[in-house]
Structure formats: structure tokens, C-alpha cells
Motif scaffolding. Structure first.
Motif, PDB file in Angstrom:
ATOM      1  N   MET A  17     -20.938  -6.685 105.378  1.00 28.28           N
ATOM      2  CA  MET A  17     -19.515  -6.394 105.236  1.00 28.28           C
ATOM      3  C   MET A  17     -18.681  -7.679 105.199  1.00 28.28           C
ATOM      4  O   MET A  17     -17.674  -7.751 104.485  1.00 28.28           O
ATOM      5  CB  MET A  17     -19.049  -5.481 106.373  1.00 28.28           C
ATOM      6  CG  MET A  17     -19.548  -4.049 106.243  1.00 28.28           C
ATOM      7  SD  MET A  17     -19.098  -2.997 107.656  1.00 28.28           S
ATOM      8  CE  MET A  17     -17.306  -2.999 107.486  1.00 28.28           C
ATOM      9  N   LEU A  18     -19.113  -8.689 105.938  1.00 27.73           N
ATOM     10  CA  LEU A  18     -18.400  -9.970 105.886  1.00 27.73           C
ATOM     11  C   LEU A  18     -18.378 -10.518 104.462  1.00 27.73           C
ATOM     12  O   LEU A  18     -17.335 -10.977 103.974  1.00 27.73           O
ATOM     13  CB  LEU A  18     -19.065 -10.983 106.823  1.00 27.73           C
ATOM     14  CG  LEU A  18     -18.946 -10.764 108.329  1.00 27.73           C
ATOM     15  CD1 LEU A  18     -19.698 -11.852 109.077  1.00 27.73           C
ATOM     16  CD2 LEU A  18     -17.480 -10.739 108.762  1.00 27.73           C
ATOM     17  N   PHE A  19     -19.534 -10.474 103.801  1.00 33.44           N
ATOM     18  CA  PHE A  19     -19.609 -11.016 102.448  1.00 33.44           C
ATOM     19  C   PHE A  19     -18.889 -10.131 101.438  1.00 33.44           C
ATOM     20  O   PHE A  19     -18.427 -10.617 100.399  1.00 33.44           O
ATOM     21  CB  PHE A  19     -21.067 -11.245 102.058  1.00 33.44           C
ATOM     22  CG  PHE A  19     -21.682 -12.443 102.732  1.00 33.44           C
ATOM     23  CD1 PHE A  19     -21.507 -13.714 102.214  1.00 33.44           C
ATOM     24  CD2 PHE A  19     -22.406 -12.296 103.908  1.00 33.44           C
ATOM     25  CE1 PHE A  19     -22.052 -14.832 102.844  1.00 33.44           C
ATOM     26  CE2 PHE A  19     -22.955 -13.399 104.543  1.00 33.44           C
ATOM     27  CZ  PHE A  19     -22.769 -14.671 104.018  1.00 33.44           C
ATOM     28  N   LEU A  20     -18.779  -8.842 101.743  1.00 33.08           N
ATOM     29  CA  LEU A  20     -17.979  -7.974 100.885  1.00 33.08           C
ATOM     30  C   LEU A  20     -16.490  -8.272 101.070  1.00 33.08           C
ATOM     31  O   LEU A  20     -15.716  -8.223 100.110  1.00 33.08           O
ATOM     32  CB  LEU A  20     -18.268  -6.507 101.210  1.00 33.08           C
ATOM     33  CG  LEU A  20     -19.652  -5.986 100.804  1.00 33.08           C
ATOM     34  CD1 LEU A  20     -19.833  -4.549 101.282  1.00 33.08           C
ATOM     35  CD2 LEU A  20     -19.852  -6.084  99.292  1.00 33.08           C
ATOM     36  N   ILE A  21     -16.095  -8.598 102.300  1.00 30.95           N
ATOM     37  CA  ILE A  21     -14.696  -8.936 102.572  1.00 30.95           C
ATOM     38  C   ILE A  21     -14.289 -10.210 101.830  1.00 30.95           C
ATOM     39  O   ILE A  21     -13.217 -10.279 101.221  1.00 30.95           O
ATOM     40  CB  ILE A  21     -14.474  -9.112 104.088  1.00 30.95           C
ATOM     41  CG1 ILE A  21     -14.521  -7.750 104.786  1.00 30.95           C
ATOM     42  CG2 ILE A  21     -13.138  -9.810 104.372  1.00 30.95           C
ATOM     43  CD1 ILE A  21     -14.552  -7.829 106.298  1.00 30.95           C
ATOM     44  N   SER A  22     -15.158 -11.218 101.860  1.00 28.99           N
ATOM     45  CA  SER A  22     -14.834 -12.483 101.165  1.00 28.99           C
ATOM     46  C   SER A  22     -14.991 -12.345  99.660  1.00 28.99           C
ATOM     47  O   SER A  22     -14.367 -13.088  98.892  1.00 28.99           O
ATOM     48  CB  SER A  22     -15.712 -13.625 101.693  1.00 28.99           C
ATOM     49  OG  SER A  22     -17.089 -13.301 101.599  1.00 28.99           O
ATOM     50  N   GLY A  23     -15.814 -11.392  99.217  1.00 30.32           N
ATOM     51  CA  GLY A  23     -15.956 -11.143  97.786  1.00 30.32           C
ATOM     52  C   GLY A  23     -16.361 -12.393  97.019  1.00 30.32           C
ATOM     53  O   GLY A  23     -17.288 -13.105  97.412  1.00 30.32           O
ATOM     54  N   ASN A  24     -15.647 -12.676  95.944  1.00 29.18           N
ATOM     55  CA  ASN A  24     -15.952 -13.858  95.128  1.00 29.18           C
ATOM     56  C   ASN A  24     -14.973 -14.988  95.412  1.00 29.18           C
ATOM     57  O   ASN A  24     -14.663 -15.786  94.534  1.00 29.18           O
ATOM     58  CB  ASN A  24     -15.912 -13.493  93.639  1.00 29.18           C
ATOM     59  CG  ASN A  24     -16.644 -14.526  92.787  1.00 29.18           C
ATOM     60  OD1 ASN A  24     -17.596 -15.154  93.243  1.00 29.18           O
ATOM     61  ND2 ASN A  24     -16.182 -14.716  91.562  1.00 29.18           N
TER      62      ASN A  24
END
Length: 222
Positions: free
Chosen positions: A157-164
Motif C-alpha cells: 500500500m505504501l508503494f501504491l500511495i507513492s505511485g509513480n
């Protein structure tokens, strides 16, 4: 017993994976040049490969030379060690996310859940009820893997929050995490009854290779 060709292929795959981890770790540490995220990737990769080596090397011995009491003991010990080092892998991955995206706004509760579930997983792995050396315990496998799964989902979820953000493309890290858990959890649940399902560990390993490769891609852009 698996066919000899399959056992040889799996052994070559496992050895190649461990070599990839070692080479990648050396590259991270040699190229870090003061960049903390790359130092963390180096540590993460060493932890990943070092932990997995404890159970993969005995497994290779078993595949190539047949089972023995010592090999079985070493594999069981390796699985216990890997259960702890894999938890550490996700904690370091969390620290990498924090280094790369200090401006990203993640709920503080999410970070707390990651650390609490990881600590709980490690503590549960220490209990003798896991029966690491006597066939395992299905109930305790669930106990220790439930918080681990929550930890993994929260890191994803952290990496989804930061996205691209910053164009690093690390939103794909979330996809790799979901693939790894999607392959790992069925093995922990059903591999005793359906040994063939253990083959899912290979795509799980490929997901980790993908994660490390994403880290290598940062060397030229950070």
C-alpha cells in the motif's frame, strides 16, 4: 520424488537466484556513493539471499544427492531462519520507501501496523509450537503467516500511495509484493497435502528478483 530433469532444473534455478542476489548486493553497495536508499537495497538484498541460502543450499543437496537426516535438519533450520529474514526484508523495504518518498503522505497508522505485525511475526516464529524440526504445525503456520500477510499488504500500500512519484515506477513494487504473497501463502497452507503446489515458490522467487531489479534501475536515476 520428482523426475531427475526437474530436480536439476530447480537446483540450477536456485543457485542462479542466489548468485544474482550476491552480485546485486555487491553492485548496490559499490555504487551507493552516499545514497542511503541504495545502501539499504544492498542490505536488503544480502538479507534476502543470505536468508534464503539457509534452506535453498540444503534443498539443492537433497535434489542432487538424495535426502538424508542432516539435509532434512538443515532445510528445517533454513525455513525457520528464512521466516525471520523475510520479515526483515519488508521492514527494510519500508525504510527504503521512506528514504525515496519523504514527501509522500502515508497514514502513520499504516507504518505502525507494518512494524507491529513484523515484530509479532518474528516473535511467533520463536515459539517451539511451530515444530520446525518435526513436520511443522499447521495452526502455528497460520498464526505466524497471518500478521506477515498483513505486513506485506501494508508495505504494498505504501508503494501504491507513492505511485509513480518522481518517475521511478516503483508502484510496480506493489504488484511484485502481491505476486510473491499470492504464491507463498498457498504453499504454506496446502503444500503438505498437495506437494506439487510447492512449484509456486519459483514464481515467488521471480517476484523477488523483479523487486531487486527495480532497485538496480534506481542506480542511474537517484
Amino acid at each position: 520424488m520428482m523426475p531427475k530433469a526437474v530436480r536439476i532444473f530447480e537446483s540450477v534455478f536456485d543457485i542462479a537466484y542466489l548468485c544474482f542476489d550476491l552480485v546485486a548486493a555487491v553492485i548496490f553497495l559499490a555504487k551507493a556513493d552516499g545514497r542511503i536508499a541504495l545502501y539499504l537495497f544492498g542490505i536488503l538484498t544480502l538479507l534476502l539471499g543470505g536468508g534464503d541460502a539457509f534452506h535453498l543450499i540444503p534443498r539443492v543437496r537433497m535434489q542432487l544427492h538424495g535426502p538424508s537426516a542432516k539435509t532434512k535438519h538443515d532445510m528445517n533450520l533454513g525455513v525457520a531462519i528464512t521466516s525471520v529474514t523475510m520479515t526483515g526484508f519488508y521492514l527494510i523495504l519500508t525504510m527504503i520507501w521512506q528514504q525515496l518518498y519523504p514527501e509522500a503522505e502515508a497514514p502513520q497508522a499504516l507504518l505502525i501496523i507494518i512494524w507491529v505485525t513484523a515484530a509479532l511475526r518474528i516473535i511467533l516464529c520463536m515459539f517451539p509450537q511451530n515444530k520446525w524440526f518435526s513436520g511443522g504445525n499447521a495452526r502455528w503456520s497460520f498464526y505466524r503467516n497471518f500478521p506477515f500477510a498483513i505486513c506485506g499488504v501494508c508495505v504494498a500500500m505504501l508503494f501504491l500511495i507513492s505511485g509513480n512519484m518522481d518517475g521511478y515506477g516503483l508502484y510496480k513494487m506493489a504488484i511484485a509484493i502481491f505476486i510473491s504473497f499470492g504464491c507463498y501463502l498457498p504453499v504454506t497452507i496446502w503444500s503438505k497435502r498437495i506437494p506439487a503446489i510447492g512449484a509456486l515458490m519459483m514464481p515467488k522467487t521471480c517476484a523477488y528478483i523483479w523487486m531487486i531489479s527495480m532497485g538496480l534501475g534506481l542506480i542511474s536515476v537517484l
